[in-house]
Design an enzyme around this catalytic site. Structure first.
Site, PDB file in Angstrom:
ATOM      1  CB  CYS A   1      -0.546  -0.505   1.265  1.00 32.30           C
ATOM      2  SG  CYS A   1      -1.999  -1.717   1.543  1.00 32.30           S
TER       3      CYS A   1
ATOM      4  CB  CYS B   1       0.445   3.546  -4.736  1.00 33.32           C
ATOM      5  SG  CYS B   1       1.025   2.310  -5.998  1.00 33.32           S
ATOM      6  CG  HIS B   2      -2.092   4.839  -0.704  1.00 32.41           C
ATOM      7  ND1 HIS B   2      -3.209   5.490  -2.221  1.00 32.41           N
ATOM      8  CD2 HIS B   2      -2.277   3.027  -1.417  1.00 32.41           C
ATOM      9  CE1 HIS B   2      -3.761   4.928  -2.499  1.00 32.41           C
ATOM     10  NE2 HIS B   2      -3.618   3.843  -2.626  1.00 32.41           N
TER      11      HIS B   2
ATOM     12  CB  CYS C   1     -33.434   0.078  10.685  1.00 33.77           C
ATOM     13  SG  CYS C   1     -32.244  -0.792   9.651  1.00 33.77           S
TER      14      CYS C   1
ATOM     15  CB  CYS D   1     -34.851  -0.511  17.289  1.00 33.71           C
ATOM     16  SG  CYS D   1     -35.593  -1.955  18.094  1.00 33.71           S
ATOM     17  CG  HIS D   2     -31.289   2.051  15.676  1.00 34.80           C
ATOM     18  ND1 HIS D   2     -30.273   2.322  16.385  1.00 34.80           N
ATOM     19  CD2 HIS D   2     -31.587   0.467  15.015  1.00 34.80           C
ATOM     20  CE1 HIS D   2     -29.817   0.742  16.828  1.00 34.80           C
ATOM     21  NE2 HIS D   2     -30.738  -0.384  16.207  1.00 34.80           N
TER      22      HIS D   2
ATOM     23  CB  CYS E   1     -29.092  -5.582  13.647  1.00 29.65           C
ATOM     24  SG  CYS E   1     -28.562  -4.231  14.620  1.00 29.65           S
TER      25      CYS E   1
END
Lengths: 106, 257, 162
Positions: free
Chosen positions: B72, B75-76, B173, B176-177, B218
């Site tokens: 990685c 290049c970075h 979702c 609840c959230h 979940c």
């Protein structure tokens, strides 16, 4: 490959009590679990930890499966002289991981 | 202790008074809903177990991989500079594929296309470590608004997935959230479900895991068939959650019970 | 921990659901009968093995552990022993035991005068709400202990429902 993390001061005065935190990546498999197919997963835990400094084991621990995964231990030692503080962890398979940090003592 | 309990109490009142979308309520990190002990675990890098994955990711960043034998870093360069703020932009639109891609998808694309290496498996130590390491470079930075117009329809798809009732328990979702955060499900406080601490160390898992792993938990919890890892539905949900969390700081690696 | 200390602690936990209150009530009964000396065999045996049969007295050990934890997989503990850590007066070992895990042993830490301070921190697993015991062996050969009761709550939406 580093699988360990040590937190310790880089410098200290002789006589100072220095705090050391040591952590290692390890599943601490208890031997009480089964895998997805129902087969028991064999126990494999870090069972021994040692810290050596200035010619002596200054702290050690015998660990059991009740120690959390990725074991974390914090303890202290008195700064005596400059040099390495070394750590070893040994697991049930006999594998040993080591780490070392340098401390400068004035 | 008293601080977060009274915060929860306020949350309960708010939730009772107004069950509108999360945008109209104060945004709170999941960290606000955990015990002081779990919070201090996250706060101290020397005791945050997630940092073991950051460390592993740092090593992998330097390791040559695949037939290219490029790392990685080849290049970075230094991730501390080059990856700063990058996680805030993901999921992002991938022009080559003509669809959005999340951070770990991006890392795998880099492996297959640029390093000529096999893709890393979902939830593998290596992929989690690299993703955690890259996301960690944005710790403390706030999630910006999504400006890429090509992502609009995906956000909408994510929002409808978020609101769709699913599973034998027939819950969405949002049920609840959005509507019941701050209240309790069993003994656990319901958080607002922001994705800003992922990948995170969950005490239940005893390891670091991805947002998709949490989303699958979940879905299984409401007795629904979970989406597959890397599915377009999950990318859309991740993107919707990310823009919903606008303004919250990245915490990676977070710690949750 | 004295039995009467438990009551205000229970009252200060309005957020517990019925299941934990029931577990708490069961714990209360256990605490009232369980002293290290008469505790269920595994714990008593582990304590005896550690002290070599020597008497373990309450005191000198401070055991910090949260009374209520969100997840039993990683419970932070700090054990401090009130000793100067000199060559003639120090802590040799600190051990930790539990009441209800499959095994009673948790860890044994070896210290000495070079530790400077008799303080150890770690994270432990607790399979259920239960009592945990810390024991220190001093350089004069005496053993001292401290107990704590921990309530472990059960999370909703855990991963394995099958």
């Amino acid at each position: 490959m580093t699988r360990t993390m040590i937190s310790a001061p880089e410098t200290a005065r002789a006589g100072d009590v220095v705090e050391i935190k040591a952590m290692i990546a390890h599943p601490m498999e208890t031997g009480y679990r089964v895998d997805a197919t129902g087969k028991p997963i064999p126990r494999n835990i870090i069972n021994r930890f040692e810290c050596t400094y200035d010619g002596e084991v200054v702290f050690a621990a015998d660990l059991h499966p009740a120690i959390s995964a990725n074991p974390f231990i914090a303890f202290s030692t008195i700064a005596t002289r400059s040099g390495p503080i070394s750590f070893t962890w040994t697991d049930d398979e006999g594998k040993t991981e080591t780490a070392s940090v340098e401390i400068q003592v004035e | 202790m008293r601080g977060w309990l009274s915060l929860l109490a306020i949350g309960l009142l708010l939730a009772a008074a107004d069950s509108n979308a999360i945008e109209e309520q104060p945004k709170l990190s999941g960290l606000e809903f955990v015990s002081p002990e779990t919070r201090s675990l996250q706060a101290d890098d020397a005791s945050n177990p997630g940092m073991l994955w950051v460390l592993r990711g740092e090593q992998l960043w330097q390791e040559p991989a695949g037939r290219s034998q490029a790392s990685c870093a080849s290049c970075h360069g230094e991730a501390r500079q080059s990856m700063r703020g990058v996680a805030l932009r993901y999921p992002a639109f991938d022009a080559g594929a003509g669809q959005p891609i999340d951070l770990k998808g991006r890392i795998n694309r880099c492996r297959t296309d640029n390093q000529d290496a096999p893709a890393l498996e979902h939830e593998s130590e290596e992929l989690l470590a690299l993703t955690t390491y890259v996301a960690h470079q944005s710790r403390g930075m706030s999630v910006p608004p999504v400006e890429d117009e090509r992502l609009r329809s995906v956000i909408e798809q994510g929002e409808s997935l978020f609101r769709e009732r699913i599973g034998q328990l027939d819950l969405s979702c949002a049920a609840c959230h959005d509507d019941r955060w701050g209240q309790r499900l069993g003994s656990s406080p319901i958080p607002q479900a922001h994705p800003t601490a992922y990948p995170l160390y969950r005490l239940e898992w005893q390891t670091v895991g991805s947002l998709q792993r949490r989303l699958r938990n979940c879905m299984i919890g409401v007795r629904a068939e979970p989406f597959a890892y890397g599915s377009p539905e999950f990318i859309a949900l991740e993107l919707y959650l990310m823009q919903r969390a606008e303004g919250l700081p990245v915490e990676t690696p977070g710690v949750r019970p | 921990m004295a039995d009467h200390e438990l009551e205000p602690r229970l009252q200060s936990m309005p957020l517990l659901n019925r299941r934990e209150l029931m577990a708490g009530a069961a714990g209360l009964v256990l605490v009232s009968v369980a002293r290290p000396a008469q505790a269920r065999p595994a714990l008593a045996e582990a304590l005896r093995a550690f002290s070599g049969g020597a008497e373990i007295r309450p005191g000198k050990v401070t055991f910090e552990i949260p009374p209520l934890v969100e997840n039993g997989n990683a419970v932070g503990v700090t054990i401090t022993v009130d000793r100067p850590m000199s060559a003639s007066d120090h802590v040799r070992r600190i051990a930790m035991f539990n009441e209800k895990n499959p095994q009673a042993d948790v860890a044994v830490f070896q210290l000495g005068p070079r530790a400077g301070r008799a303080k150890v921190q770690t994270r432990i697993r607790l399979a259920d709400s239960q009592m945990v015991v810390a024991v220190a062996e001093l350089s004069d050969g005496s053993f001292w202990s401290s107990e704590a009761k921990v309530f472990v709550t059960l999370a909703a939406c855990v991963e394995d429902l099958s």
